[in-house]
Design an enzyme around this catalytic site. Structure first.
Site, mmCIF file in Angstrom:
data_model
loop_
_atom_site.group_PDB
_atom_site.id
_atom_site.type_symbol
_atom_site.label_atom_id
_atom_site.label_comp_id
_atom_site.label_asym_id
_atom_site.label_seq_id
_atom_site.Cartn_x
_atom_site.Cartn_y
_atom_site.Cartn_z
ATOM 1 N N ARG B 55 0.809 -1.175 0.054
ATOM 2 C CA ARG B 55 -0.079 -0.047 0.130
ATOM 3 C C ARG B 55 0.670 1.232 -0.139
ATOM 4 O O ARG B 55 0.666 2.338 -0.740
ATOM 5 C CB ARG B 55 -1.101 -0.057 1.228
ATOM 6 C CG ARG B 55 -0.602 -0.336 2.567
ATOM 7 C CD ARG B 55 -1.559 -0.118 3.251
ATOM 8 N NE ARG B 55 -2.610 -1.176 3.445
ATOM 9 C CZ ARG B 55 -3.777 -1.294 3.725
ATOM 10 N NH1 ARG B 55 -4.454 -0.157 4.026
ATOM 11 N NH2 ARG B 55 -4.470 -2.191 3.305
ATOM 12 N N THR B 56 1.839 1.309 0.837
ATOM 13 C CA THR B 56 2.763 2.385 0.892
ATOM 14 C C THR B 56 3.540 2.582 -0.638
ATOM 15 O O THR B 56 3.550 3.903 -0.994
ATOM 16 C CB THR B 56 3.781 2.425 2.015
ATOM 17 O OG1 THR B 56 3.094 2.100 3.061
ATOM 18 C CG2 THR B 56 4.491 3.812 1.845
ATOM 19 N N LYS B 83 23.514 -5.039 4.768
ATOM 20 C CA LYS B 83 22.649 -4.067 4.638
ATOM 21 C C LYS B 83 23.407 -2.697 4.242
ATOM 22 O O LYS B 83 23.102 -1.954 3.106
ATOM 23 C CB LYS B 83 21.950 -3.660 5.663
ATOM 24 C CG LYS B 83 20.879 -4.726 6.240
ATOM 25 C CD LYS B 83 19.763 -4.558 5.103
ATOM 26 C CE LYS B 83 18.612 -5.550 5.542
ATOM 27 N NZ LYS B 83 18.813 -6.942 5.588
ATOM 28 N N ARG B 105 12.125 2.428 1.804
ATOM 29 C CA ARG B 105 11.566 1.550 3.147
ATOM 30 C C ARG B 105 12.655 0.684 3.238
ATOM 31 O O ARG B 105 12.890 -0.070 2.432
ATOM 32 C CB ARG B 105 10.229 1.057 2.584
ATOM 33 C CG ARG B 105 9.891 -0.204 3.031
ATOM 34 C CD ARG B 105 9.414 0.124 4.410
ATOM 35 N NE ARG B 105 7.974 0.809 4.490
ATOM 36 C CZ ARG B 105 6.767 0.463 4.799
ATOM 37 N NH1 ARG B 105 6.516 -0.948 4.813
ATOM 38 N NH2 ARG B 105 5.877 1.315 4.638
ATOM 39 N N HIS B 135 7.833 6.726 10.256
ATOM 40 C CA HIS B 135 7.137 6.638 9.145
ATOM 41 C C HIS B 135 6.372 7.709 8.764
ATOM 42 O O HIS B 135 5.014 7.687 9.058
ATOM 43 C CB HIS B 135 6.058 5.242 9.283
ATOM 44 C CG HIS B 135 5.314 4.945 7.732
ATOM 45 N ND1 HIS B 135 5.707 5.770 6.827
ATOM 46 C CD2 HIS B 135 4.626 4.001 7.591
ATOM 47 C CE1 HIS B 135 4.796 4.839 5.783
ATOM 48 N NE2 HIS B 135 4.267 4.128 6.095
#
Lengths: 174, 317
Positions: B55-56, B83, B105, B135
């Protein structure tokens, strides 16, 4: 040099009345007039112009605000500008739209306004009314009704002051 | 106005209200015959998603497209590279490809900040969720939704002075809760957090909120807003509560609990919902629920954020 006053409050008032007559006379359908001002001072002028036009027509003339920020072509050349509210009280499709701004200079704001207007609908006619035309056009755009032509040097600064925002009516140059 | 949007913490009241006001103007443009704006024409926005989020991602994509930006979606989930290195390599690649904006994200808290301050890219960075940290666009759309429900067409220019908000659930893992704490209190609202003792973060002493473990006493205060958080099983490596049934009984917003709330109280949820766990289906679908408005407002808010970060001359603010 200190700013020089080019138009006094009375000149501004008379100009608006004359423009109102011009715009009503040339409008094919006064009932479909929709006066849209470009923020900030264009929006104030639009309200005055619409009031003067309703006096001429003898019926209310629809008036609103058209923000053009999101349609400008110079957004990337300065820090992000705040947007403004768009408030269009009547259907744009088939309307006789009068765009109103305080000063006509490069014509780029009007170009943005035409794009913004197109997103809202398809007007029958679009006219342009400005209180001051100072020349130096960069686009093929010309006004239909002008309060005062004020040829100026490009480096000069023309400032329109209106009571609702600035506490006084005047046009100055410096 | 701002070069990046990494956190709601530094926004300040005026900055937040200005952003919400731009979102109002953006929402208005979405009522027009032609919804697409030319504003970010020629700009490339990369959605850099190291974590699942349908959704984001879709919301950001819709927002960027409505502003005429070119959108590239980079789904980096499953990368085996460690990472830090992975982020650096990816960022440098995107810089070389000419990305103007990066919406990131990432499962690691602080990833957006690292990207923005690393020098790996000159792109404007928008934090779309970093670990359990922040967020910010979710909090902005929540604030926008509250303001819109309270003030409707007269929302512009207003803050949330005097609004009482109860945030319920997995505060420990929730970046939504953190961003909302900073934003809502910054806008003048009072925030009360309610969670099982195991899901309240230890650092909460320094937050400008009240906290408790009893949902019913918090709801009895008659708050203006009840914000339910999703139980994030994917972030839970151990047992934080004995069973789902017990969680639902103690911390779920059931129909019976909702019925005791004043009529004006809004029920919010950032989605995706675990119906029957933190929120009952009939509450989620009731008129006081803003769940779908939050989704709709999310596009306007993200348009405002992308405009704010990307439209002006970079670094000129």
């Amino acid at each position: 040099m200190p700013p020089r006053t080019l138009l006094q409050a009375d000149d501004v008032r008379r100009a608006i009345v004359r423009m109102a007559h011009e715009l009503v006379e040339t409008a094919p359908d006064a009932a479909r007039l929709l006066v849209l001002g470009i923020p900030t001072r264009g929006a104030v002028l639009a309200r005055r112009l619409a009031a003067a036009m309703s006096d001429v027509v003898g019926a209310p003339v629809a008036v609103g605000t058209l923000d053009v920020t999101l349609y400008r072509d110079d957004l990337g050349s300065q820090p992000t500008r705040p947007t403004g509210r768009t408030d269009v009280p009547a259907d744009v499709d088939g309307a006789v739209v009068v765009l109103v701004d305080d000063v006509l200079f490069s014509g780029r704001t009007v170009r943005a306004a035409l794009d913004a207007l197109t997103a809202l609908g398809r007007p029958a006619i679009v006219r342009l009314a400005v209180l001051v035309d100072r020349g130096h056009r960069e686009l093929p755009i010309r006004p239909d009704s002008v309060g005062r032509n004020l040829p100026s040097a490009k480096t000069e600064r023309i400032r329109v002051q209106l009571t609702e925002i600035d506490g006084t009516d005047a046009v100055t140059i410096e | 106005m701002s070069e990046h949007l990494l956190s709601t913490r530094g926004l300040g009241r005026e900055g937040a209200v200005a952003l919400l006001d731009i979102a109002e103007d953006m929402a208005d443009t979405q009522q027009r015959q032609v919804k697409k704006l030319p504003t970010l024409r020629g700009t490339t926005v990369v959605n850099l998603f190291f974590e699942d989020s349908t959704r984001t991602r879709i919301s950001f994509e819709a927002a960027a497209k409505r502003l005429s930006a070119d959108v590239i979606t980079f789904s980096a989930k499953g990368s085996s590279v460690s990472k830090g290195e992975s982020l650096q390599d990816t960022a440098q690649t995107l810089q070389a490809m000419g990305a103007d904006g990066i919406v990131i994200r990432h499962p690691a808290s602080g990833a957006a900040e690292v990207l923005a301050s690393s020098g790996w890219t000159r792109a404007g960075v928008v934090n779309a969720g970093d670990g359990t940290h922040e967020h910010p666009t979710q909090a902005l759309l929540d604030a926008f939704t509250i303001r819109k429900r309270l003030h409707g067409d007269t929302s512009r220019g207003r803050d949330l002075d005097g609004v009482s908000v109860v945030v319920v659930g997995d505060v420990l893992h929730s970046r939504v809760a953190r961003s909302n704490v900073w934003l809502l209190t910054g806008l003048g609202a009072s925030v009360r957090l309610v969670a099982p003792p195991t899901l309240l973060p230890g650092a909460i002493g320094g937050w400008p909120v009240e906290a408790g473990i009893d949902l019913d006493s918090a709801l009895a205060t008659g708050p203006d807003v009840v914000m339910m958080l999703r139980v994030q099983r994917e972030r839970m490596s151990e047992a934080f509560f004995p069973s789902s049934r017990e969680y639902a009984a103690l911390y779920g917003l059931s129909a019976a609990r909702a019925a005791r709330l004043p009529d004006r109280t809004l029920v919010m949820h950032p989605g995706p919902m675990n119906r029957g766990l933190e929120i009952a289906g009939e509450v989620a679908d009731s008129p006081r629920s803003t769940v779908l408005e939050q989704v709709q407002n999310g596009i306007a808010v993200r348009m405002a954020v992308l405009y704010d970060v990307l439209a002006g001359r970079r670094g000129a603010a």
